[in-house]
Enzyme design. Structure first.
Site, PDB file in Angstrom:
ATOM      1  N   HIS A 187       2.806  10.833  -1.617  1.00  0.00           N
ATOM      2  CA  HIS A 187       2.231  12.174  -1.727  1.00  0.00           C
ATOM      3  C   HIS A 187       3.371  13.179  -1.630  1.00  0.00           C
ATOM      4  CE1 HIS A 187      -2.010  10.950  -1.271  1.00  0.00           C
ATOM      5  NE2 HIS A 187      -1.593  10.114  -0.346  1.00  0.00           N
ATOM      6  N   ASP A 229       0.844  -1.201   0.000  1.00  0.00           N
ATOM      7  CA  ASP A 229       0.000   0.000   0.000  1.00  0.00           C
ATOM      8  C   ASP A 229       0.873   1.242   0.000  1.00  0.00           C
ATOM      9  OD1 ASP A 229      -2.300   1.544  -0.063  1.00  0.00           O
ATOM     10  OD2 ASP A 229      -2.678   1.422   2.088  1.00  0.00           O
TER      11      ASP A 229
END
Length: 337
Positions: free
Chosen positions: A246, A242
């Protein structure tokens, strides 16, 4: 006692839950996975979502162009919506599964499923076509209970669609681990960070935005249940990072974006973790063999040698801060062939 470093060789490591993004971010993060893994399951929650054949094939071509000469197989998914049987038939040769997001529970999931009972026809078609259902299993309840509250939905799906392969993505609770032994058609991925951190690491002192993710890290007893299953190489559990990059200005900000970036350190950190628990002999199953059996796939052959040689994690990769930034991991990737 010998001073020679410990060593483990992994054949075709797989990351069964990856966020590759698009554009400039993809250029930064994709090579960090394609270098050390032989394949990965690519998430579809982009803007716009990957939910039609043209978008799917275009995204796949972008990924392949960035992967270049690396030995890496992108296993594609599409964003769940109310598809027709004919649409699913068209998707099937190009995808490993379909990813279901409850509406609004995580990044770019606003167009996810608001009411499960309204889309069960699509799920029935998936069962008939043998297309796995990958699920972000959270509700909109209290943040620490969101996964636990979703588990009855997994049980409902497992009972109503017994031939449907259901993947509980990035599980975080002891209760989710227990479901693996109760339903033949339920499987799961687990991340590196949920094997290591708890909520206390995120918010027990000063807030650490680069450890904020969804599902949020849980209690110590949950981490211990996840770790126990992982180092035992539970046959229904797979590694899925996962890894969710960002830019710094989206993480170190009011309204911090959810996601932990682990792609460049995942294998080394897993080797360190498994070595700590005297379980290096089970790392191969956890990061490759289980996934191959669960999904009935044969990834490209790629051997990764890891050794107990320290590696200092960079402060950033491009504009993204990785987990363990500027810290030392006691294992490194030393050879690929």
């Amino acid at each position: 006692m010998s001073d020679r470093p410990q060593q483990v060789v992994i054949n075709s490591p797989l990351d069964m839950h990856l966020h590759f993004r698009e554009g400039a971010m993809a250029q930064t993060v994709i090579p960090l996975s394609s270098y050390s893994f032989a394949g990965g399951v690519i998430m579809p929650n982009l803007v716009p979502a990957v939910n039609n054949l043209e978008r799917l094939t275009g995204y796949l071509q972008e990924i392949k162009s960035i992967v270049g000469d690396d030995v890496f197989q992108p296993y594609m998914t599409v964003f769940f919506k109310d598809y027709s049987y004919e649409e699913l038939e068209q998707f099937k040769p190009h995808i490993l599964g379909i990813k279901l997001y409850p509406a609004g529970v995580t990044t770019n999931s606003e167009d996810g499923v608001a009411a499960l009972d309204r889309v069960e026809t699509t799920i029935k078609y998936m069962e008939e076509l043998e297309i796995p259902l990958l699920v972000h299993g959270e509700t909109h309840g209290f943040v620490l209970d969101r996964e636990k509250l979703f588990l009855p939905i997994f049980e409902h799906l497992a009972n109503k669609f017994p031939r449907l392969k259901i993947i509980m993505e990035h599980i975080t609770t002891a209760e989710a681990v227990a479901l693996l032994d109760r339903y033949e058609n339920i499987f799961a991925t687990v991340t590196l960070h949920h094997l290591i951190i708890t909520l206390d690491d995120l918010a027990g002192g000063l807030l650490r935005p680069h450890l904020f993710c969804k599902p949020i890290a849980k209690r110590p007893e949950d981490r211990e249940a996840l770790l126990k299953a992982a180092i035992a190489a539970h046959p229904k559990l797979m590694f899925g990072s996962d890894s969710a990059p960002h830019p710094i200005d989206k993480k170190e900000a009011c309204g911090c974006a959810a996601g932990i970036f682990t792609a460049p350190i995942a294998l080394a950190a897993l080797a360190e973790l498994f070595a700590k628990h005297n379980a290096l002999d089970r790392l191969q199953a956890f990061v490759s063999d289980n996934a191959q059996k669960i999904y009935d796939i044969i990834p490209p052959q790629k051997f990764i040698t890891l050794e107990s040689i320290p590696f200092k994690v960079p402060a950033t990769y491009g504009d993204v801060v990785p987990m363990f930034a500027e810290r030392e991991i006691s294992w490194s990737i030393t050879k690929l062939f």
